[in-house]
Design an enzyme around this catalytic site. Sequence first.
Site, mmCIF file in Angstrom:
data_model
loop_
_atom_site.group_PDB
_atom_site.id
_atom_site.type_symbol
_atom_site.label_atom_id
_atom_site.label_comp_id
_atom_site.label_asym_id
_atom_site.label_seq_id
_atom_site.Cartn_x
_atom_site.Cartn_y
_atom_site.Cartn_z
ATOM 1 N N SER A 188 -11.180 -1.136 -0.530
ATOM 2 C CA SER A 188 -9.924 -1.056 0.230
ATOM 3 C C SER A 188 -10.150 -1.380 1.691
ATOM 4 O O SER A 188 -9.286 -1.949 2.357
ATOM 5 C CB SER A 188 -9.332 0.353 0.143
ATOM 6 O OG SER A 188 -8.464 0.507 -0.933
ATOM 7 N N ASP A 231 0.849 -1.191 0.000
ATOM 8 C CA ASP A 231 0.000 0.000 0.000
ATOM 9 C C ASP A 231 0.883 1.239 0.000
ATOM 10 O O ASP A 231 1.955 1.229 -0.592
ATOM 11 C CB ASP A 231 -0.909 -0.050 1.243
ATOM 12 C CG ASP A 231 -2.260 0.593 1.013
ATOM 13 O OD1 ASP A 231 -2.295 1.821 0.851
ATOM 14 O OD2 ASP A 231 -3.273 -0.116 1.007
ATOM 15 N N HIS A 251 -3.460 6.011 3.598
ATOM 16 C CA HIS A 251 -4.289 4.861 3.248
ATOM 17 C C HIS A 251 -3.741 3.563 3.853
ATOM 18 O O HIS A 251 -4.483 2.737 4.390
ATOM 19 C CB HIS A 251 -4.348 4.772 1.726
ATOM 20 C CG HIS A 251 -5.291 3.768 1.164
ATOM 21 N ND1 HIS A 251 -4.898 2.481 0.840
ATOM 22 C CD2 HIS A 251 -6.597 3.855 0.836
ATOM 23 C CE1 HIS A 251 -5.924 1.820 0.336
ATOM 24 N NE2 HIS A 251 -6.966 2.636 0.317
#
Length: 620
Positions: free
Chosen positions: A448, A197, A263
């Site tokens: 996600s 990520d 994120h």
Amino acid sequence: MRIQTTLGAAIAAILLTGATQAAPPRLDRIVTRDMAAAPAAGAGAQRFVVKTSATAANGRAALGGALNTSVRRAGLASAVRATTTAAARPAATARVLRSMGAPGWHVVQTSRALSESEKASFIRELSAEPGVLKVEADRLYQRADVARSTQVVRAAAPNDPAYATLQWNFNNATGGVRAEQGWDISTGEGVIVAVIDTGIVQNHADLAVNVLPGYDMISDKLISRRDTDERVAGGWDVGDWVEANYCTALGAQPHPAEASSWHGSHVAGTIAQQTNNGVGLAGLAHNAKVVPVRVLGSCGGYGSDIADGMLWAAGAQVDGLPLNPNPAEVINMSLGSGAPSSCPTVYQDAINAVNNLGSIIVVAAGNSNADASTYTMGSCSGVIAVGATRVTGGKASYSSWGTRVDLSAPGGGGSVDGDPNGYIFQAINAGTTRPTTEYVIGGYTGTSMASPHVAAAVAMVQSVVDTPLNWSQMRTLLRSTARQFPVSIPGSTPMGTGILDLATLLTTATQPPCTENCAPPATVLQNKVELRNLSNGAEDALFSFQAQAGATLTFMTYNGTGNVSMYVAAGRVPTTTDRDGFSTRAASNTETVRFTAPVAGTYYVRLTGTYAGMTLVARQ
């Protein structure tokens, strides 16, 4: 306070609400801030991935000569004069940037961006060279979030202060994953999960104890925001912000500025946020460890870096890097293409190698509300693909779907379900560019957010089984133990076999193998929660319900078509002859079994017959 933007088809509205800390590790003061959307992914026209029949140094040396002739035959070796419709273009060259972890693969870089016609010519000519097996554009991929937002809990619930009010995805009877019941069996101890990520912020206020050092695989300083193109140890997220039009240098369309997303920290938090520490929120596999593999930065991340990240995470050798001292049994990938795209060959080669090493890859199905099999990562084989559901248990509007989706997990429905029930919350950094010492509780939506629920579940299974499962065995277990959707999912947009249910998953995983009189796994019924749109398969369907003593207990089926019979027994699987109650109305889906004085314990319900679109509910 909702900003509509686009990231291909992957990113929509963004809204963030959270609670900052005055000094780590407190997370208790409410703040609100807006974030803009990421720019559309570029095609990565200056970079290509090339597979040769020779590996490592031999393949790289042979490829160098092939590049020179391919550039010449493609007409790139000479400068192009300006025309009324196009600017002048200098002569182009090409070089081997590095070899990759997947055997035979190399990254090639041209000296300037190529037009679409130039790129097609270059790929065609290079593909024709002896020893060249495959040439693909090295595309940029993006994180798979969509939107950002700013119950009664069991005694076993953790003491993290925001757990009860914000983490419906763990504890809501309809839309949650039954985390507390699962924690009675496993918390993921001893298992390592790699999060491929944006990285994880170093010394994260509510995650650091469960983080092992990883690696920053980004090989372009424009994307990494580091000083050089070199890869570095750590895997720490230093920010993925962009200034307005920053990504046009990488092939993107003009775009507004965007703040850093953090994120990877959000995704990793769902997997292994520190729990029962009196701070922030909880994580599902909170005794597992996470390894950050940073592949996404400003403007996204190159597929070549992502493929190398998969291999390094699983313990494979990647040229120029040390071996991962903490190989991951589970890999989460909450990223993908924003437009239709088949699985790149370099990805599939990497996935196959990862599976051979014994690691299991869990991926987000995508946020395009489209067939997941037409996008990366859903078009790849050898992975477990996860769709996103709402607090209602229904399909999240953005979630991709299709037969390639194995099961679903909470991803959040956004504002349609309100705040907090529309979002998945975890602790993230408060910085808008680089990390600061402040943290917020950030609510996001997207596949996600769904994918790490399943990655954590895989870790929890591997922690308690005698022999680790491979990806195919794990996929079968997850699909067979998913809780059936409580609301109807249209046949045109299938979302897998149901919603992740940790209690059923872990109970099934730890049961001794059945050797005789075996029954199918039991789907757990929650009091007064309807299971809708039931259809029979090749075997009878089996359900279980935890009853209290004394209060009237009723099981009912209704709606749909066909003819069903119901058999119920306390403490054992019922048959047509061994049961405590039954209902077999002729040519009917409406059946009722009632116990006026039930005993405390587990009641099993067996449904037989031919039926579709039916509803089952237990009431006590």
